[in-house]
Write a protein that holds these residues in place. Structure first.
Motif, PDB file in Angstrom:
ATOM      1  N   ASN A 126       2.007  73.461  51.402  1.00  0.00           N
ATOM      2  CA  ASN A 126       2.217  74.105  50.096  1.00  0.00           C
ATOM      3  C   ASN A 126       2.987  73.189  49.153  1.00  0.00           C
ATOM      4  OD1 ASN A 126       0.881  76.373  50.902  1.00  0.00           O
ATOM      5  ND2 ASN A 126       2.723  77.544  51.387  1.00  0.00           N
ATOM      6  N   THR A 134      -0.654  84.604  45.827  1.00  0.00           N
ATOM      7  CA  THR A 134      -0.752  83.151  45.756  1.00  0.00           C
ATOM      8  C   THR A 134      -0.744  82.737  44.298  1.00  0.00           C
ATOM      9  OG1 THR A 134      -2.029  81.197  46.365  1.00  0.00           O
ATOM     10  CG2 THR A 134      -3.276  83.181  45.802  1.00  0.00           C
ATOM     11  N   GLY A 138      -6.095  79.346  46.685  1.00  0.00           N
ATOM     12  CA  GLY A 138      -5.252  79.900  47.739  1.00  0.00           C
ATOM     13  C   GLY A 138      -5.686  81.299  48.145  1.00  0.00           C
ATOM     14  N   GLY A 169      -3.102  83.431  49.868  1.00  0.00           N
ATOM     15  CA  GLY A 169      -1.905  84.269  49.963  1.00  0.00           C
ATOM     16  C   GLY A 169      -1.582  84.698  51.377  1.00  0.00           C
TER      17      GLY A 169
END
Length: 747
Positions: free
Chosen positions: A643, A695, A700, A702
């Motif tokens: 991330n 997210t 993405g 989440g």
């Protein structure tokens, strides 16, 4: 709940009435106290005002006398100087004074009696012209004439001329003029400098600070008045005044419960009961200014006393003109202030409010005791009446209540009374009959209720089974989602490493080997001559050496990339096992070296970090191995590093920086921080960042942060985030319980 017996009810009623009457007595006492306090306070403040006014009038007399003396000396000396302006000073001057070998001019020792006439001291280097000799003789005559008259009230009387000569009448130390050191700085003392035009433009009497005269160990203050003639400063008159008696009176002679102090406007404290004068040579400065070199100020007992004194002085200094009574609420004190004319000192009397309230409290105490005695007598009478008229009839009602509670509804009460208790007996009888009817109705209703409860229980069991099945399916879906997300993160690294390995293989310079072989084959007949004499042949062996080194280096890098692919593939299997075990039973912990685990997480993301040109900073403290679930921790770290990598996509490549820190902030908690300088997180999103499905990336899902937070909780730790806002990066902190393996085994 068991009802209270009638006797308890009577006592409770009496207590309630007693409380109400007691409150009334307390209020009466309070009103009396406030009235007496107000009256006593006004009387105390009036007495305080009179006290400081009378004391200031008495204490300032000596200072006013000194000022009046100086006014007389000014006129006398000015007249005597003018009289000497037409005379020849030489014969008389030489008969009274003589020059010493040290360069000073002093009174002649033969026939000199310092108890009847003034002594003279002229510092070395002073030019004794005719005008100065005349002024010295004029001052000598004035001081010799008036000094003995002033000696009854003042320690000494002296004149300091601006050129440096000092003419003094000092009967308690008559030989001072013959004993004074040659280098005595007569013009540098405070008693002279405060009379100069620069420091005394108003040309009025000025007062020195208090100081200790060491030969007699007495505290003095000096009154000083300048003498100007024809617009020029000629000299200064001085009186030394003993302060010991004034200081003792100020401390010991005070109103009951109060205390006095003397203080100058500049903060110098003259007298105070808490002042420790032992070893002091100058006055105490409330404002905290440093004392002159070599001088020692008095001391106060504590910092609290010093703070109290500063607050009191600031109150006195900031008072308005005509404001004689002040209040210091933070210390509960009244302050009365009066000015001592002359030195303009402040005579202050401090009266604690507790002294005023003590008398009011004493009077209020008598009112309260009398009221309580009356209350006790009234309660005794009321108790006897309540017992006869109410408690005994209520006892019968209590017994009837117990019988009804036990199921016996056949109770007999006296309904012949015509008061409220008789009406209550009739109502109780009616109530008992109705309760009996309701009891029967409730019994019948309970039988039907049991059957309905049994039916509803069966329905709830069926619904519970359906909810369990639904929850199991939801849990399986979440596990599958976590597997896909974490495997996807590792597959990105596998793909990156395999692509790099493929690129490395494609870049191998194998064709150079073929070209070398062809060249050697063409020169096979004269190979020795070609390798030694031909320029290309001589460069061929070094070229082969460098080519071999390059191929070895490329092979090592390809092997490293393939090992990363194998490790990433193994981690994919571990992720699946973690999720499978999570779906079944908790995974068993194993010994883990956290620094190595952090290195593994960075290696898993190494290819992607390299591709994104992210620089790494590692601050990994070495810690003994600990027991934890290795793959859950690795899964969390891989997610956080991945991330962080995406969060820095918006930064220029040369500015992307990833910091990973491992430390032990407290003995039982280990902390791993993953910090980036990327896009940051706004405050409103910080509370949602770990929610399932949330997210901030378009591609993405989440799932990563949510599953990581859940895994941290399962490990007994926590996962938190901090960001100063958009564009300022973010820091994710993983905290886990820590106990080294050797400590765990020993315990």
């Amino acid at each position: 709940m068991t009802p209270r017996p009638p006797a308890s009810l009577a006592r409770s009623t009496l207590i309630q009435m007693g409380v109400r009457i007691g409150i009334l007595i307390a209020l009466t006492t309070l009103v009396s106290y406030l009235h007496m306090f107000r009256t006593l306070r006004e009387e105390a403040l009036q007495q305080l005002t009179r006290h400081v006014a009378e004391r200031s009038q008495r204490e300032q007399a000596i200072f006013l006398l000194a000022r009046d003396n100086h006014a007389l000396l000014q006129k006398a000396l000015e007249a005597r100087i003018r009289a000497w302006s037409q005379k020849d000073p030489e014969p008389l001057f030489d008969s009274l004074f003589t020059r010493w070998p040290d360069g000073t001019v002093r009174s002649r020792a033969e026939g000199f009696d310092g108890t009847t006439v003034a002594g003279v001291f002229v510092p070395p280097g002073v030019k004794l012209d005719t005008g100065l000799r005349r002024r010295i003789l004029a001052a000598y005559e004035v001081i010799s004439q008036y000094g003995p008259a002033f000696a009854a009230r003042f320690t000494d009387t002296y004149v300091t001329l601006v050129e440096g000569p000092v003419i003094t009448y000092w009967p308690t130390k008559p030989g001072w003029a013959l004993e004074l050191p040659t280098d005595d700085p007569t013009l540098e003392y405070e008693y002279f400098t405060i009379t100069t035009p620069a420091k005394n433009p108003r040309r009025h009497t000025a007062w020195s600070g208090s100081y200790l005269y060491s030969p007699t160990q007495s505290w003095l203050v000096t009154a000083n008045t300048p003498l100007d003639m024809d617009g020029r400063h000629v000299g200064s008159f001085s009186h030394d005044i003993y302060l010991d008696e004034l200081m003792v009176r100020s401390i010991n002679d005070h109103l009951p419960g109060a205390y006095n102090l003397l203080v100058r406007d500049d903060g110098q404290l003259i007298a105070h009961p808490a002042l420790d004068m032992r070893g002091a040579t100058v006055g105490y400065d409330i404002l905290g200014s440093a004392p002159p070199p070599g001088e020692s100020p008095p001391r106060l007992a504590s910092e609290e006393e010093r703070a109290h004194l500063r607050s009191l002085f600031e109150k006195v200094r900031s008072r308005q003109p005509g404001e004689d009574i002040l209040e210091l609420p933070e210390y509960g004190e009244y302050i009365a202030v009066a000015r001592l004319q002359g030195p303009d000192w402040n005579f202050v009397t401090v009266l604690p409010k507790s002294v005023v309230t003590a008398s009011a409290l004493s009077a209020a105490r008598y009112v309260l005791l009398f009221g309580l005695a009356s209350l006790l007598l009234e309660l005794v009478i009321m108790y006897w009446v309540l017992r006869k008229q109410i408690s005994q009839p209520l006892l019968v009602f209590t017994q009837a209540t117990h019988r009804v509670a036990s199921g016996d509804f056949q109770v007999t009460l006296d309904t012949s009374r015509e008061d409220e208790l008789g009406q209550l007996a009739g109502a109780f009888r009616t109530m008992a009959d109705k309760v009996q009817q309701r009891e029967e109705q409730l019994r019948q209703a309970n039988e039907g209720l049991e059957q309905r409860v049994e039916e509803r229980t069966r329905e709830l069991k069926t619904v519970h089974g359906q909810l369990v099945q639904t929850a199991r399916q939801a849990g399986m879906a979440e596990i599958a989602t976590n597997v896909l997300h974490n495997v996807g993160n590792v597959l990105n690294s596998v793909y990156t490493s395999s692509q790099l390995a493929r690129s490395r293989v494609g870049e191998l310079r194998v064709d150079h080997v073929s070209k070398v072989a062809t060249l050697l084959e063409e020169r096979q007949a004269d190979l020795s001559h070609f390798l030694t004499q031909d320029e290309r042949g001589r460069n061929l062996l070094p070229f082969l050496n460098k080519l071999g080194q390059n191929l070895l280096k490329e092979r090592e890098e390809i092997v490293t990339l393939l090992e990363d692919v194998g490790r990433y593939t193994e981690h994919i299997g571990d992720i699946v096992k973690v999720q499978q075990n999570h779906a079944r039973t908790p995974r068993m912990s194993e010994p883990v070296q956290l620094s190595s685990l952090v290195d593994d997480a960075l290696r898993i993301n190494a290819a992607a970090l390299t591709r994104h040109q992210v620089k790494e900073v590692r601050q990994l403290s070495f810690l003994p191995p600990m027991m934890t679930d290795k793959h859950k921790v690795l899964m969390i770290l891989v997610n956080l590093i991945s991330n962080a990598k995406y969060a820095m996509d918006g930064k220029p490549a040369e500015q992307r920086l990833l910091s990973v820190k491992l430390d032990l902030p407290v003995p039982d908690r280990v902390r791993i921080e993953v910090q980036d300088n990327g896009m940051g997180i706004s405050q409103e999103l910080l509370t949602r960042i770990f929610q399932y499905g949330f997210t901030t990336r378009k591609e993405g899902h989440g799932f990563g942060l949510h599953s990581s937070a859940v895994a941290a909780q399962e490990l007994g730790g926590s996962l938190t985030v901090h960001s100063d806002g958009p564009g300022r990066g973010a820091t994710f902190t993983l905290e886990l319980p820590y106990q080294p393996i050797q400590e765990a085994s020993s315990s």
